[in-house]
Design a protein around this motif. Structure first.
Motif, PDB file in Angstrom:
ATOM      1  N   VAL A 133       0.764  -1.341   0.133  1.00  0.00           N
ATOM      2  CA  VAL A 133       0.147  -0.109   0.013  1.00  0.00           C
ATOM      3  C   VAL A 133       0.885   1.246  -0.137  1.00  0.00           C
ATOM      4  O   VAL A 133       0.597   2.174  -0.823  1.00  0.00           O
ATOM      5  N   MET A 134       1.944   1.267   0.845  1.00  0.00           N
ATOM      6  CA  MET A 134       2.656   2.459   0.721  1.00  0.00           C
ATOM      7  C   MET A 134       3.670   2.715  -0.406  1.00  0.00           C
ATOM      8  O   MET A 134       3.609   3.810  -0.929  1.00  0.00           O
ATOM      9  N   THR A 137       1.327   3.580  -3.633  1.00  0.00           N
ATOM     10  CA  THR A 137       0.905   4.890  -3.418  1.00  0.00           C
ATOM     11  C   THR A 137       1.750   5.990  -3.685  1.00  0.00           C
ATOM     12  O   THR A 137       1.653   6.835  -4.349  1.00  0.00           O
ATOM     13  N   VAL A 138       2.958   5.857  -2.921  1.00  0.00           N
ATOM     14  CA  VAL A 138       4.055   6.964  -2.846  1.00  0.00           C
ATOM     15  C   VAL A 138       4.529   6.772  -4.402  1.00  0.00           C
ATOM     16  O   VAL A 138       4.558   7.757  -4.990  1.00  0.00           O
ATOM     17  N   VAL A 140       2.948   5.780  -7.289  1.00  0.00           N
ATOM     18  CA  VAL A 140       2.097   6.318  -8.385  1.00  0.00           C
ATOM     19  C   VAL A 140       2.097   7.973  -8.101  1.00  0.00           C
ATOM     20  O   VAL A 140       2.159   8.795  -9.139  1.00  0.00           O
ATOM     21  N   VAL A 141       2.133   8.339  -6.948  1.00  0.00           N
ATOM     22  CA  VAL A 141       1.827   9.977  -6.836  1.00  0.00           C
ATOM     23  C   VAL A 141       3.003  10.676  -7.238  1.00  0.00           C
ATOM     24  O   VAL A 141       3.172  11.885  -7.740  1.00  0.00           O
ATOM     25  N   SER A 216       8.952  -0.851   1.406  1.00  0.00           N
ATOM     26  CA  SER A 216       8.192  -0.009   0.735  1.00  0.00           C
ATOM     27  C   SER A 216       9.009   0.949  -0.257  1.00  0.00           C
ATOM     28  O   SER A 216       8.288   1.539  -1.125  1.00  0.00           O
ATOM     29  N   ALA A 220       8.426   1.808  -3.759  1.00  0.00           N
ATOM     30  CA  ALA A 220       8.161   3.053  -4.417  1.00  0.00           C
ATOM     31  C   ALA A 220       8.999   3.693  -5.751  1.00  0.00           C
ATOM     32  O   ALA A 220       8.371   4.163  -6.683  1.00  0.00           O
ATOM     33  N   THR A 223       7.709   1.514  -8.729  1.00  0.00           N
ATOM     34  CA  THR A 223       6.388   1.897  -9.117  1.00  0.00           C
ATOM     35  C   THR A 223       6.596   3.191  -9.775  1.00  0.00           C
ATOM     36  O   THR A 223       6.006   3.500 -10.973  1.00  0.00           O
ATOM     37  N   ARG A 247      -8.290   9.179 -13.484  1.00  0.00           N
ATOM     38  CA  ARG A 247      -8.429   8.077 -12.599  1.00  0.00           C
ATOM     39  C   ARG A 247      -8.210   6.659 -13.543  1.00  0.00           C
ATOM     40  O   ARG A 247      -7.559   5.747 -12.927  1.00  0.00           O
ATOM     41  N   THR A 251      -5.187   3.894 -13.328  1.00  0.00           N
ATOM     42  CA  THR A 251      -5.287   2.641 -12.641  1.00  0.00           C
ATOM     43  C   THR A 251      -5.564   1.544 -13.530  1.00  0.00           C
ATOM     44  O   THR A 251      -4.634   0.523 -13.689  1.00  0.00           O
TER      45      THR A 251
END
Length: 337
Positions: A133-134, A137-138, A140-141, A216, A220, A223, A247, A251
């Motif tokens: 999750v961490m 998320t990091v 992609v952002v 993570s 990160a 990703t 979105r 995704t």
């Protein structure tokens, strides 16, 4: 699709057999090549103070005079079908999978491994969920905000997280959150999930966070690199030109294409972590498989170490099998290979 799964199953079984052969040779063939006699292995069962007759009887009873291939086949037969172990005092029934008889505990290895398995599995699955999750998320952002302050700060923290060894971050976490702030119990405590799910999570929270911080960071960076590559492809511009929501573009089209290397590394990391989180289990005092392997190595308990290695090989093979199946889901072109 069925033939694809069958091929992967055969490859997974073959991988486990090859790993078991190599590991068995390391523990039983290499000492013989180095000059050790069968009686040397037998002394680990009876102790160095035993008489020569006792050592010889133990060597014959355990089959150490047999050729190494015969010993391996007998051990593999016990793993698959179970066996009866002659302890010299009684006949001990060891049902399948029988991973051997412990030098140190004078008991079959399998029950002790199964006792430790929930601890290692709980540690691995909780940390894996956090770092996925961490990291995703990091990553992609950061890719979507390339060059921003968030991107630079996140990648700097990720680089620091990859560079910090687990024993250092574990000790710092214990000192800060357990002993100074008192937010978590001192060390880590394991409560079975079936007894109290909240206590189970609370006792393992600090090891989860410590492991997730390390893994993570790597996820990160992977990703972010994958998203930067895929978001510049022609099909992404086509999807945007068709009027799809951002979105959906990110995704469904961007992230899905960037997941292939993430899935590969996750399968390997998760499979290995179940039996090789030695430093984490040692720092936090968790009685898992990694700690069991260390104890077996210190006491020269070869069946115990061999059993842990074989179990880890099985988990890695299963993880790779799941990864291969996920490839077919993520990229339909894989099914045609």
């Amino acid at each position: 699709m069925i033939s694809y799964i069958i091929r992967r199953l055969i490859a997974a079984v073959g991988l486990v057999i090859i790993v078991s052969m190599i590991t068995f040779a390391i523990f039983y063939l290499m000492p013989r090549l180095a000059g050790a006699s069968p009686e040397t292995l037998a002394t680990r069962y009876v102790g160095r103070a035993a008489t020569a007759d006792t050592v010889q009887l133990t060597t014959e009873r355990l089959g150490f005079y047999d050729p190494i291939p015969v010993q391996y086949l007998n051990w593999l037969r016990g793993v698959v079908f179970g066996t009866t172990i002659d302890t010299g005092v009684a006949q001990v029934n060891c049902p399948a999978p029988c991973l051997g008889y412990s030098f140190r505990n004078q008991d079959p290895v399998t029950p002790e491994i199964l006792k430790r398995l929930p601890v290692s599995f709980s540690l691995a699955i909780g940390a894996a969920l956090l770092w996925l999750v961490m990291g995703l998320t990091v990553g992609v952002v950061s890719a979507l905000k390339r060059g921003s302050f968030f991107d630079r700060a996140a990648m700097t923290i990720a680089l620091a997280g990859v560079s910090m060894p687990i024993f250092w971050t574990g000790l710092i976490s214990l000192s800060l959150f357990s002993y100074q702030l008192g937010w978590t119990p001192p060390g880590a405590t394991y409560t079975p999930f079936t007894e109290n799910p909240l206590q189970w999570a609370y006792g393992l929270l600090l090891p989860w966070i410590t492991l997730a911080l390390l893994f993570s960071a790597q996820y990160a960076r992977l990703t972010r690199a994958g998203m930067l590559e895929t978001m510049g492809e022609d099909y992404i511009r086509t999807a945007r030109a068709k009027g799809l929501r951002e979105r959906t573009v990110v995704t469904k089209h961007g992230l899905r294409a960037a997941l292939t290397p993430i899935v590969t590394i996750f399968g390997l990391d998760f499979g290995l972590l179940i039996g090789s989180a030695v430093l984490t289990e040692t720092v936090f005092g968790l009685p898992g498989l990694g700690q069991l392997a260390i104890d077996g190595t210190k006491s020269n308990d070869l069946p115990q170490v061999l059993g842990v290695v074989l179990l880890v090989a099985v988990f890695v093979a299963v993880a790779n099998l799941i990864v291969d199946l996920l490839y077919a889901v993520i990229d339909p072109r894989v099914r045609a290979r």
